[in-house]
Design a protein around this motif. Sequence first.
Motif, PDB file in Angstrom:
ATOM      1  N   ARG A   1      77.261  85.690  52.180  1.00  0.00           N
ATOM      2  CA  ARG A   1      76.755  85.714  50.809  1.00  0.00           C
ATOM      3  C   ARG A   1      75.296  86.149  50.800  1.00  0.00           C
ATOM      4  NH1 ARG A   1      79.940  82.295  47.501  1.00  0.00           N
ATOM      5  NH2 ARG A   1      78.473  82.790  45.808  1.00  0.00           N
ATOM      6  N   GLU A   2      74.821  86.597  49.638  1.00  0.00           N
ATOM      7  CA  GLU A   2      73.494  87.177  49.546  1.00  0.00           C
ATOM      8  C   GLU A   2      72.392  86.187  49.907  1.00  0.00           C
ATOM      9  OE1 GLU A   2      75.792  87.249  47.317  1.00  0.00           O
ATOM     10  OE2 GLU A   2      76.319  89.361  46.955  1.00  0.00           O
ATOM     11  N   PHE A   3      72.519  84.923  49.485  1.00  0.00           N
ATOM     12  CA  PHE A   3      71.452  83.972  49.762  1.00  0.00           C
ATOM     13  C   PHE A   3      71.354  83.639  51.243  1.00  0.00           C
ATOM     14  CE2 PHE A   3      75.216  81.502  48.714  1.00  0.00           C
ATOM     15  CZ  PHE A   3      75.253  80.524  49.697  1.00  0.00           C
TER      16      PHE A   3
ATOM     17  N   GLU B   1      72.155  85.910  53.681  1.00  0.00           N
ATOM     18  CA  GLU B   1      71.543  87.091  54.272  1.00  0.00           C
ATOM     19  C   GLU B   1      70.047  87.143  53.977  1.00  0.00           C
ATOM     20  OE1 GLU B   1      73.713  90.393  52.783  1.00  0.00           O
ATOM     21  OE2 GLU B   1      75.441  90.048  54.110  1.00  0.00           O
ATOM     22  N   ALA B   2      69.644  86.691  52.797  1.00  0.00           N
ATOM     23  CA  ALA B   2      68.212  86.651  52.478  1.00  0.00           C
ATOM     24  C   ALA B   2      67.485  85.660  53.382  1.00  0.00           C
ATOM     25  CB  ALA B   2      68.027  86.265  51.015  1.00  0.00           C
ATOM     26  N   ALA B   3      68.103  84.503  53.654  1.00  0.00           N
ATOM     27  CA  ALA B   3      67.485  83.534  54.556  1.00  0.00           C
ATOM     28  C   ALA B   3      67.364  84.097  55.962  1.00  0.00           C
ATOM     29  CB  ALA B   3      68.305  82.245  54.563  1.00  0.00           C
ATOM     30  N   GLU B   4      68.387  84.841  56.422  1.00  0.00           N
ATOM     31  CA  GLU B   4      68.309  85.472  57.737  1.00  0.00           C
ATOM     32  C   GLU B   4      67.190  86.506  57.782  1.00  0.00           C
ATOM     33  OE1 GLU B   4      72.191  87.042  58.248  1.00  0.00           O
ATOM     34  OE2 GLU B   4      73.066  85.145  58.943  1.00  0.00           O
ATOM     35  N   ALA B   5      67.051  87.284  56.698  1.00  0.00           N
ATOM     36  CA  ALA B   5      65.993  88.300  56.663  1.00  0.00           C
ATOM     37  C   ALA B   5      64.605  87.674  56.682  1.00  0.00           C
ATOM     38  CB  ALA B   5      66.155  89.175  55.420  1.00  0.00           C
ATOM     39  N   LEU B   6      64.468  86.478  56.125  1.00  0.00           N
ATOM     40  CA  LEU B   6      63.177  85.793  56.116  1.00  0.00           C
ATOM     41  C   LEU B   6      62.890  85.085  57.434  1.00  0.00           C
ATOM     42  CD1 LEU B   6      63.221  84.259  52.526  1.00  0.00           C
ATOM     43  CD2 LEU B   6      61.819  86.151  53.341  1.00  0.00           C
TER      44      LEU B   6
ATOM     45  N   HIS C   1      71.638  75.657  53.668  1.00  0.00           N
ATOM     46  CA  HIS C   1      72.389  76.584  52.816  1.00  0.00           C
ATOM     47  C   HIS C   1      73.906  76.426  52.945  1.00  0.00           C
ATOM     48  CE1 HIS C   1      68.779  78.794  51.645  1.00  0.00           C
ATOM     49  NE2 HIS C   1      68.393  78.743  52.910  1.00  0.00           N
TER      50      HIS C   1
END
Length: 376
Positions: free
Chosen positions: A267-269, A271-276, A287
């Motif tokens: 899910r997008e949230f 993937e965003a946590a991984e990118a951060l 999450h």
Amino acid sequence: MSLAEEPVTLKEPVSGRSLWQDALARLARNRAAMASLLILAVMALASILGPALWPHPYDRVYSEYVRVPASLEAYPHEDRIVPEMQRSLARARVDIGAVTVAGDTVRAEISDEEPIDPRMIRYVERSDLFSRVRLAETSADGRSAVLEAEVARLFFIAGTDGNGRDLFARILMAIRISLAIGLLATAVALVIGVTWGATAGYLGGRVDNVMMRIVDILYSLPFIFFVILLVVFFGRNLVLMFIAVGAVEWLDMARIVRGQTLSLKRREFVEAAEALGVSDAGIVRRHIIPNVTGPVAVYMTLLVPKVILLESFLSFLGLGVQEPLTSLGVLISEGAKNMQGASWLLIYPSIALALLLFALNFLGDGLRDALDPKDR
């Protein structure tokens, strides 16, 4: 006054409802679930406070009231008072005269060739039918007297068992033990299953394969054989044994959480946590696990009755709760042995167990409907 100069009234921002608040509102509209929640609350409160407030301790033995039927009238019945007084005095080896009953007071005329020993009242005090036993109107030579006693009025609204213990008091204690076992084992299954399933589902690959093969191996073990091994290792320790049982019941929880994690990990949230740069442990903790609490909460309400039934089955086999403690499984096992001569020993514990299981299952159905994303 121009239009630009007119005062502008600002409306207060409308506060929205969170998903959990929305789910609680839907749960509150489910009458069956709310009724079940009320029943569970009453049973839990009764099991906690009842044994302390009820006049009969759950382990108190009334030897004169063995397997007496359930009744709303006080025991003893009038036809038992005089024979029981005569039987108690016969042990004291005194001559028994007239025995009369006036209300709740019994008077018995006694005499003996020797002066009457005041300690003989102990023979009457041992009976569960009498209290406040005393000698009155003793003659000058001490060879005759009038013994007075109060009739101890006792209520057994659910009858007594084969040892003369109040069945209602034992049902209250059994509900406490069964609920404690169910909640304790479910808590252990929750901690292990959620952690195991979320870790396997998020990491995936070879780690997921190895972790789930371990789950498959544990599934293949005969459960009764495993429980017998637990009894051998942990003995009759109630808490340790059912913590270990909870350590087996986590297998279904792990599979459910793993399936939910596989659908959440892309899910997008996430993937965003991984990118951060959030660590894997942080993503799982902050999450993944919070987003699987809905299915987990539903499964918990279904796991508690499963564990209670398991405990009842083990107690029925003699591998569970041991005397003087009791559980619903123990009471049902004893009632099955006395079903023909004392049916109340089976009926009342079975009603308590059925009511408890129905309430937990209806509450689980209500939570499932309230947390279903399709109904939002």
